[in-house]
Design an enzyme around this catalytic site. Structure first.
Site, PDB file in Angstrom:
ATOM      1  CD  GLU A   1      -2.946  -1.176   2.247  1.00 38.93           C
ATOM      2  OE1 GLU A   1      -4.148  -0.914   2.082  1.00 38.93           O
ATOM      3  OE2 GLU A   1      -2.458  -1.526   3.344  1.00 38.93           O
TER       4      GLU A   1
ATOM      5  CD  GLU B   1      -3.374  -6.215   3.696  1.00 37.84           C
ATOM      6  OE1 GLU B   1      -2.662  -5.199   3.645  1.00 37.84           O
ATOM      7  OE2 GLU B   1      -3.615  -6.936   2.690  1.00 37.84           O
TER       8      GLU B   1
END
Length: 266
Positions: free
Chosen positions: A131, A151
């Site tokens: 990210e 995640e």
């Protein structure tokens, strides 16, 4: 300092950590080369996992660049860019921490920096590490680069920008494959999809990123700032283009650059 592609890059090695307003950096190396800033995530024993200390120090980096805008070259020390967020810290975080958007707030700040940012990625860029790379404007990778967002396998979601940046970078279908089915993109696939601008051999990614920054620095800083602002603004904005162009048309820099171009051609 401008570095041409054919110029030896030995003097561009990352300098030792330097002190700042909040003291010495412990999780980063920081090198202000005058025309650009080079930052390396520096927790190689933990694959440069992003912890709270690193988040705080990256905020300090952003503050310095906001006060003195220049391009940022962001990389990782050792074999990897960043293997993700620090899982031990994530496990201890609560609902209040999530609502504070700890990582997202930083990555959004990186994305808002006035001048272009270039990530030089080798090895793993996973979870929060991916990210952070997505928040940069341009990414250069080595053949070892791997991007993924695992995640959900840890019972959480990619809440630091992947859900709204990744679809625009690789398309909604591929973003869903990564965010919902755990797909990891290798360097060649990331290049084909446009996530990477270039793939180089291991150890060459920082030099290649400097070449990109060299090209960036040949352009007008104000033109770059306005272009980036408009590109990142949501929706269509034709009138904003006209206003930005009107500002640029009246600058001395535009006149000087065009005069130099015409004189060189003549």
């Amino acid at each position: 300092m401008i570095h041409d592609k054919d110029e030896p890059m030995s003097e561009v090695t990352l300098a030792p950590s330097v002190g700042g307003a909040t003291g010495v950096f412990e999780t980063l190396t920081f090198d202000d080369l005058g025309d650009r800033v080079v930052v390396a995530l520096d927790r190689p024993a933990r694959r440069n996992a992003i912890d709270a200390a690193m988040i705080a120090e990256l905020h300090e980096v952003c503050a310095r660049i906001e006060a003195d805008p220049k391009p940022l070259l962001l990389t990782g020390t050792g074999e990897h860019f960043a293997g993700g967020a620090d899982i031990a810290e994530l496990r201890a975080r609560t609902r209040s921490d999530a609502l504070a958007g700890i990582n997202r707030t930083l990555f959004d700040r990186v994305a808002r920096l006035a001048l272009p940012t270039v990530a030089a990625v080798s090895g793993w860029a996973l979870g929060g590490g991916a990210e952070l790379a997505y928040a940069c404007d341009i990414r250069i990778g080595t053949t070892t680069a791997r991007f993924g967002n695992p995640e959900p396998g840890l019972g959480i979601l990619a809440a630091a920008g992947a859900n709204y940046r990744l679809p625009s970078l690789v398309g909604t279908s591929v973003a869903k494959q990564m965010l919902l089915a755990g797909r990891v993109l290798d360097a060649e696939t990331a290049l084909q999809l446009g996530l990477l601008a270039e793939v180089v051999e291991p150890g060459e990614h920082i030099d290649a990123a400097h070449v990109v920054v060299d090209r960036i620095l040949r352009s007008s800083p104000l033109a770059l700032r306005l272009t980036k602002t408009i590109l990142d603004a949501p929706g269509t904005h034709a009138f904003a283009d006209d206003i930005a162009q009107a500002v640029l048309f009246e600058t001395e820099d535009k006149h000087d650059r065009m005069t130099a171009f015409l004189e060189k051609r003549a």
